[in-house]
Motif scaffolding. Structure first.
Motif, mmCIF file in Angstrom:
data_model
loop_
_atom_site.group_PDB
_atom_site.id
_atom_site.type_symbol
_atom_site.label_atom_id
_atom_site.label_comp_id
_atom_site.label_asym_id
_atom_site.label_seq_id
_atom_site.Cartn_x
_atom_site.Cartn_y
_atom_site.Cartn_z
ATOM 1 N N TRP A 65 0.843 -1.208 0.000
ATOM 2 C CA TRP A 65 0.000 0.000 0.000
ATOM 3 C C TRP A 65 0.878 1.258 0.000
ATOM 4 C CZ3 TRP A 65 -5.024 -0.811 3.277
ATOM 5 C CH2 TRP A 65 -6.069 -0.086 2.709
ATOM 6 N N ILE A 66 1.956 1.218 0.771
ATOM 7 C CA ILE A 66 2.850 2.376 0.829
ATOM 8 C C ILE A 66 3.464 2.641 -0.545
ATOM 9 C CG2 ILE A 66 5.132 3.074 1.715
ATOM 10 C CD1 ILE A 66 4.229 2.222 4.452
ATOM 11 N N GLY A 67 3.767 1.572 -1.266
ATOM 12 C CA GLY A 67 4.284 1.737 -2.633
ATOM 13 C C GLY A 67 3.273 2.440 -3.528
ATOM 14 N N VAL A 68 2.009 2.085 -3.362
ATOM 15 C CA VAL A 68 0.952 2.719 -4.160
ATOM 16 C C VAL A 68 0.853 4.203 -3.798
ATOM 17 C CG1 VAL A 68 -1.559 2.787 -4.538
ATOM 18 C CG2 VAL A 68 -0.364 0.585 -4.471
ATOM 19 N N LEU A 69 0.860 4.509 -2.498
ATOM 20 C CA LEU A 69 0.742 5.909 -2.059
ATOM 21 C C LEU A 69 1.924 6.735 -2.557
ATOM 22 C CD1 LEU A 69 -0.615 5.757 1.616
ATOM 23 C CD2 LEU A 69 -1.861 5.783 -0.538
ATOM 24 N N HIS A 70 3.107 6.131 -2.514
ATOM 25 C CA HIS A 70 4.292 6.840 -3.013
ATOM 26 C C HIS A 70 4.088 7.192 -4.488
ATOM 27 C CE1 HIS A 70 8.467 8.027 -3.289
ATOM 28 N NE2 HIS A 70 8.513 7.370 -4.440
ATOM 29 N N GLY A 71 3.593 6.218 -5.250
ATOM 30 C CA GLY A 71 3.354 6.438 -6.677
ATOM 31 C C GLY A 71 2.320 7.524 -6.934
ATOM 32 N N LEU A 72 1.398 7.700 -5.984
ATOM 33 C CA LEU A 72 0.342 8.715 -6.152
ATOM 34 C C LEU A 72 0.781 10.084 -5.623
ATOM 35 C CD1 LEU A 72 -2.733 6.569 -5.033
ATOM 36 C CD2 LEU A 72 -2.317 7.443 -7.347
ATOM 37 N N GLY A 73 1.994 10.161 -5.121
ATOM 38 C CA GLY A 73 2.512 11.447 -4.652
ATOM 39 C C GLY A 73 2.063 11.834 -3.250
ATOM 40 N N VAL A 74 1.569 10.879 -2.458
ATOM 41 C CA VAL A 74 1.172 11.198 -1.074
ATOM 42 C C VAL A 74 2.440 11.435 -0.245
ATOM 43 C CG1 VAL A 74 0.071 10.279 1.021
ATOM 44 C CG2 VAL A 74 -0.953 9.853 -1.241
ATOM 45 N N GLU A 75 2.478 12.547 0.477
ATOM 46 C CA GLU A 75 3.641 12.828 1.340
ATOM 47 C C GLU A 75 3.403 12.170 2.693
ATOM 48 O OE1 GLU A 75 4.109 17.117 1.504
ATOM 49 O OE2 GLU A 75 3.718 17.216 -0.669
#
Ligand code: FMN
Ligand code: SF4
Length: 649
Positions: free
Chosen positions: A556-566
Motif C-alpha cells: 500500500w505504501i508503494g501505491v501511495l508513493h506512486g500517487l505522490g502522497v507525502e
C-alpha cells in the motif's frame, strides 16, 4: 462444471484423488521443531475436507538454519515419529502428504538467543530485505549442506511421507546459488549455469538415492521473482529442462516472488491487490517446457478459477494455501455441489501470514477454528434451545448469530442500518479493497444456512425486546468515530469514516491526522489522492499502516508513493489554526507544521458505542457484549469473539 478439478492425477507413484493441493505453509503449530498434536489436527481437518495432497510446511535441514521456534527441523531423527503419525492420520482420510525441505541462506533474521546470527550463502552479496551480509560457504560446507538435504529427505521417507519437495524458489538458499547476482563463486558451484545449478542437482540426485524410486520427488521454483536482480526466467526454465532430462524429479511446482527484497516478498504472500491466479501464465510456460506435471499456487481462491486453470491445461494441480485456511471444507463443498457455500479467502493476510510472521499459530480472520482445531474446532449442538437476540449486524454480531443458530438456538439478528457488514462496508469501499466485502458475503451465507432471522433497518426499544422475549441478548453494535481533543479553528476537520462513506468531500489540500496507523489512514489517503487531492499523511507510528499486516502495508505504501502522497511518521496531532495544521514529532518533540491546509481528515481512536446501555435496565435475559462494542479492534477479534460466544451458548 468442476469435473476436471475432481479428476485423479499421479505425481510420480503417488495417486491423488483430485487436482487441489495444500501448498506448504508455515503454521507455527510445531514445537521445538517437532510435529505436535495441534499440527496433526490442523492437517487432518484439511484431509477430511477432501484436499488431494498436503505438502507440509518448510522443514529446515542444517544447524546453520535451525530456529525450531519457527520451523520444523528435519535435521534430526527426532522428527520421524511425529511425521509418521501425521501422515498416517491424513492418509486414512485419503490424502497423501509430502514434506518440503528448505534453507533460507542469507535470508536470516532469527537466532536462538536474540543476537544476530551468522547467515550463509553462495557469496557475501548483501540481502536488501533482511539487511544482512552473509558468509560465503566454504566448499566443504556446500557439500555438507547437500548431504544434509539428502539426509533430511531420507528421514521424510523413513517417516513414510509420500513425497519430498525441495524448495528452490523465492530467493532462498538454492535460488541464491542459481542466481549469478548472488552467486559469485569461482569453484564448481559458481560461474556457468551448469555450475550454479550443481548445488540443486546434487541435492536432487542424493535425495532420490535416499528416498528410492517409490517416493515422489518434486521441486518448487520461481520463474518470476518480481524483484531487482532476479534470476532470468529463461535460466530457470533451462534449469527445469535440464533436471527434467535427468529424470530424477516427478513434478515441478511454480510460485512467484522473492524473499530478497520488499517488492519481491509481496508476491510470496500476495495480498488482495495482486490479481487472482497471477502465477498461472508462468506455470503454463513451464508446462510447455517440461515433461512432468506442473503445480501452481498464488491467489487461487475460487473453484471456478481453479477449474479454468486445469481445463486450459495451464497446470496439472492447483494449490490453495490461504483458501484452505479460510475454509478447510473447500474441496468437499465443490464435490457436493455446494461451491457457493465456500468461505472464500479475501487476501487480507491478517491472521494467516500476520500470525505466522509474528511467530503465532496461523488462523483466519473469518474462520477462528483454523489453527485452533483442538481447542475450538467443533461447534456442536446446545443441550437446551434458547431465543437469542443479536443487536448489530457487523462481523461480531453476524458470527455470533450464525454459530448460535448452528447450535440449534432460535436467533434474531437486528441491524439498525439497511445493510449488514458494519465497518467492513467502509473497508471494502476503498480503492482496490472491494474483495474485503467477501467477509460480509461469506457471513451472510453462514447466517442464511444456519436459519438466522435477519431484520434490517430495525431500531429496537424496550417494548420490542419484551415482545421478542429473548433468554440472551448479544450487543454487537460496534464503535463510532470520535475526534481528537485538540483545538481547531479556521480549518475544516472531518473524520475518515465520513469521507470513505461519501458523506463529506474534503477540500483540495488535505492533511490526514492518522492516529490509527491502520487501513483507514492508508485507504483514505489513496482514495483522496486518486480523486485529485493533494494529500499529506501524518501517522502516529514509525510508519504509516504500522498496525496492519506488514506485506499489505508495504504494498500500500508503494501505491501511495506512486500517487505522490507525502508521508511523515511519528507525528502527534495537536491542533490547527487558519489553514495550518500542527503536529509534534513523537520522539524528537519538535513541531511539524503543515501549511495551506483546506481540510484535516482524522483517523482517530474510535469509541465503543454505548447506544444499547438501556438494555441493562431491563431484566429477564442475560446480556453479552462482543467486538468493538467492548473496545474497538479489528475484524479478526470481532469474528473470534462472536464465534466464542456463539459456541458457548
Ligand atoms: C502462513 C504462510 C506460510 C507460508 N510458508 C511457506 C513455506 O513454508 N514454504 C513455501 O514454499 N511457501 C510458503 N508459503 C507460500 C504458500 O505456499 C503459497 O505459495 C502462497 O501462500 C500463495 O498461495 P495462496 O494464495 O493459495 O495462499 C506460505 C504461505 C502462507 C500463507
Ligand atoms: S486471514 Fe485473510 S488472507 Fe488469511 S486466510 Fe483468512 S481471509 Fe485469507
Amino acid at each position: 462444471m468442476f469435473e476436471s478439478l475432481l479428476q485423479p492425477v499421479e505425481l510420480g507413484k503417488t495417486r491423488l484423488r483430485n487436482r487441489i493441493f495444500n501448498p506448504p505453509h508455515g503454521t507455527t503449530l510445531g514445537h521445538q521443531g517437532m510435529v505436535t498434536d495441534d499440527l496433526i489436527a490442523y492437517h487432518l481437518a484439511r484431509a477430511r475436507g477432501g484436499v488431494g495432497l498436503i505438502i507440509m510446511e518448510s522443514m529446515t535441514v542444517h544447524p546453520s538454519y535451525g530456529f525450531e521456534q519457527a520451523f520444523l527441523y528435519a535435521g534430526s531423527d527426532r522428527i520421524i515419529d511425529g511425521l509418521n503419525r501425521l501422515v498416517q492420520s491424513c492418509r486414512a482420510e485419503g490424502t497423501p502428504v509430502f514434506g518440503q525441505l528448505f534453507h533460507a541462506g542469507r535470508g536470516v533474521r532469527l537466532s536462538h538467543d536474540g543476537s544476530r546470527p551468522l547467515s550463509y550463502s553462495a557469496s557475501d552479496v548483501p540481502d536488501e530485505r533482511y539487511r544482512v551480509v552473509p558468509v560465503p560457504m566454504p566448499n566443504e560446507m556446500v557439500w555438507e549442506m547437500i548431504e544434509s538435504y539428502a539426509a533430511a529427505a531420507g528421514r521424510l521417507a523413513d517417516a513414510d511421507l509420500d513425497g519430498v519437495e525441495i524448495l528452490a524458489s523465492m530467493g532462498y538458499l538454492i535460488a541464491q546459488f542459481l542466481n549469478p547476482t548472488s552467486n559469485r563463486r569461482e569453484d564448481e558451484f559458481g560461474g556457468s549455469l551448469d555450475n550454479r545449478m550443481r548445488f540443486l542437482r546434487e541435492v536432487i540426485d542424493r535425495s532420490r538415492d535416499r528416498i528410492g524410486p517409490d517416493k515422489t520427488l518434486g521441486i518448487r521454483v520461481t520463474l518470476d521473482e518480481k524483484t531487482e536482480n532476479a534470476l532470468p526466467e529463461g535460466d530457470m526454465i533451462a534449469v527445469c529442462q535440464a533436471l527434467d532430462a535427468d529424470g530424477k524429479l516427478d513434478y515441478f511446482s511454480v510460485i512467484s516472488g522473492s524473499s530478497a527484497t520488499p517488492g519481491g516478498w509481496i508476491h510470496v504472500f500476495p495480498p488482495m491487490a495482486v490479481t487472482p491466479g497471477f502465477v498461472v501464465d508462468d506455470a503454463a510456460r513451464l508446462k510447455q517446457s517440461v515433461s512432468k506435471p506442473v503445480l501452481v499456487a498464488g491467489r487461487i481462491n475460487q473453484p471456478q478459477l481453479a477449474a479454468q486453470i486445469i481445463d486450459a491445461g495451464s497446470a496439472d494441480m492447483v494449490g490453495m494455501a490461504r483458501a484452505l485456511i479460510a475454509d478447510p471444507e473447500f474441496v468437499n463443498k465443490v464435490e457436493n455441489g455446494r461451491a457457493e457455500d465456500i468461505r472464500a479467502c479475501v487476501g487480507c493476510n491478517q491472521a494467516c501470514v500476520g500470525h505466522r510472521l509474528a511467530h503465532f499459530p496461523v488462523s483466519c480472520i473469518q474462520n477462528p477454528p483454523s489453527g485452533r482445531e483442538r481447542s475450538i474446532g467443533s461447534i456442536g449442538r446446545a443441550s437446551k434451545t434458547q431465543t437469542i437476540l443479536v443487536i448489530g449486524g457487523g462481523p461480531a454480531g453476524m458470527k455470533a448469530a450464525a454459530v448460535a443458530a448452528e447450535r440449534g438456538h432460535r436467533v434474531q439478528l437486528h441491524e439498525i442500518s439497511g445493510r449488514l457488514g458494519g465497518q467492513v462496508n467502509l473497508a471494502e469501499a476503498l480503492p482496490g479493497r472491494a474483495e474485503f466485502g467477501g467477509v460480509t458475503t461469506n457471513l451472510q451465507r453462514e447466517l442464511q444456512n444456519a436459519g438466522v432471522d435477519i431484520q434490517l433497518n430495525s431500531e429496537l426499544d424496550a417494548e420490542a425486546v419484551r415482545r421478542i422475549d429473548p433468554q440472551h441478548v448479544i450487543i454487537a453494535i460496534g464503535a463510532r468515530p470520535r475526534q481528537p481533543e485538540v483545538e481547531v479553528e479556521g480549518v475544516e476537520m472531518v473524520d475518515a469514516w465520513a469521507v470513505i462513506g461519501g458523506q463529506t468531500v474534503p477540500g483540495n489540500n488535505v492533511v490526514i491526522a492518522d492516529w490509527s496507523c491502520d487501513w483507514s489512514g492508508l485507504g483514505v489517503a489513496e482514495k483522496l489522492a486518486r480523486d485529485g487531492h493533494h494529500v499529506r499523511l501524518l501517522s502516529g507510528g514509525s510508519v504509516a499502516g504500522e498496525s496492519i499486516q506488514a506485506i499489505v502495508r508495504d504494498q500500500w505504501i508503494g501505491v501511495l508513493h506512486g500517487l505522490g502522497v507525502e508521508m511523515t511518521p511519528f507525528a502527534r496531532f495537536y491542533g490547527a489554526l487558519d489553514g495550518s495544521a500542527y503536529f509534534q514529532h513523537m520522539t524528537g518533540g519538535e513541531a511539524i507544521v503543515c501549511e495551506a491546509v483546506d481540510s484535516i481528515v482524522t483517523c482517530f481512536a474510535p469509541q465503543a458505542s454505548r447506544a444499547c446501555d438501556w438494555l441493562e435496565r431491563l431484566d429477564g435475559f442475560a446480556i453479552s457484549r462482543i467486538g468493538d462494542a467492548v473496545a474497538p479492534r479489528t475484524v479478526e477479534e470481532a469474528v473470534l469473539e462472536g464465534f466464542r460466544l456463539g459456541r458457548k451458548l
